[in-house]
Design an enzyme around this catalytic site. Structure first.
Site, PDB file in Angstrom:
ATOM      1  CE  LYS A  91      -1.953  -0.580   3.887  1.00  0.00           C
ATOM      2  NZ  LYS A  91      -1.663  -2.668   4.510  1.00  0.00           N
TER       3      LYS A  91
ATOM      4  NE  ARG B 119       7.598  -1.485   6.027  1.00  0.00           N
ATOM      5  CZ  ARG B 119       5.858  -1.804   6.075  1.00  0.00           C
ATOM      6  NH1 ARG B 119       4.924  -1.458   4.875  1.00  0.00           N
ATOM      7  NH2 ARG B 119       5.671  -1.464   7.557  1.00  0.00           N
TER       8      ARG B 119
ATOM      9  NE  ARG C 164       5.766   1.297  10.589  1.00  0.00           N
ATOM     10  CZ  ARG C 164       5.114   0.146   9.468  1.00  0.00           C
ATOM     11  NH1 ARG C 164       4.498   0.958   8.287  1.00  0.00           N
ATOM     12  NH2 ARG C 164       3.810  -0.066  10.268  1.00  0.00           N
TER      13      ARG C 164
ATOM     14  NE  ARG D 127       1.755  -4.053  11.363  1.00  0.00           N
ATOM     15  CZ  ARG D 127       3.102  -3.212  10.785  1.00  0.00           C
ATOM     16  NH1 ARG D 127       4.198  -4.302  10.900  1.00  0.00           N
ATOM     17  NH2 ARG D 127       3.055  -2.753   9.584  1.00  0.00           N
TER      18      ARG D 127
END
Ligand code: AMP
Length: 216
Positions: free
Chosen positions: A13, A123, A156, A167
């Protein structure tokens, strides 16, 4: 054009939001980014949200709905906007429908858990802009550094494997029903896409959906 990107963490996203924002010149409203910024600034909301985010759970609907409604009133949203990470519960989706905000498109992005775990563990992000990199598939020109500003990239806190699994569980229980909600909602264009291809291939699919429509 008012658009929602739905999908589990790691579906891509953020990467596609970046593409849409640049190509169609509409702002991205990322509730996750807003909460991370609030946590960084040390506001009351930010401090509360920080703990919840670190556990992989969701911040309360009331707080998030207010945050998004206030953001959408800003002038830069007049020509449209892209919602990334909102709505994440059916309560949030209903609140959005019941406000005077009209949504044109909902794009639901799907990816298998194995791919999600691989994407999130590699990431890196440029926190001030939300630019997303991946150490294998989209590395920055210089390791650890944002291509545009030269500032450092960070990982993160909630991208570690145990939190990602939580999550994903929260996504299945609380957010997947939002997909059915939009599938059945009249007056919007609802599309589902598989995001196992490259970022560029997925951008092309999205362009086919939204690129040919006239919008103001
Ligand atoms: P994201 O950057 O979208 O993955 O969001 C990071 C975290 O922020 C989530 O795991 C939640 O704890 C919180 N969050 C972001 N958006 C929402 C939302 N719409 N509702 C509740 N919590 C949210």
């Amino acid at each position: 054009m008012r658009l929602i990107l739905l999908g589990p963490p790691g579906a891509g996203k953020g990467t596609q939001a970046q593409h849409i924002q640049e190509k169609y010149e509409i702002p991205t409203i990322s509730t996750g980014e807003m909460l991370r910024q609030a946590a960084h600034d040390g506001s009351d909301l930010g401090l509360q949200a920080k703990q919840i985010m670190a556990s992989g759970r969701l911040v309360s609907d009331d707080i998030i709905i207010k945050l998004v409604q206030e953001r959408i009133q800003k002038k830069d949203c007049e020509r449209g906007f892209l919602l990334d990470g909102f709505p994440r519960t059916v309560t949030q989706a209903i609140a959005l429908t019941n406000s005077s905000i009209v949504i044109d498109y909902v794009i639901a992005m799907h990816a298998p858990d194995t791919i999600i775990l691989e994407r999130l563990s590699g990431r890196w992000i440029h926190a001030p802009s939300g630019r997303v990199y991946h150490e294998k598939t989209k590395p920055p020109v210089k390791r650890g550094v944002d291509d545009i500003t030269g500032e450092p990239l960070v990982q993160r806190d909630d991208d570690k494997e145990s939190t990602v699994r939580k999550r994903l569980e929260v996504y299945r229980v609380q957010t997947e029903p939002v997909i059915d909600y939009y599938k059945n909602l009249k007056g919007i264009i609802f599309v589902e896409i598989e995001t196992t291809g490259t970022a560029q291939e997925i951008s092309q699919q999205i362009d086919k959906i939204i690129g040919k429509v006239q919008w103001v």
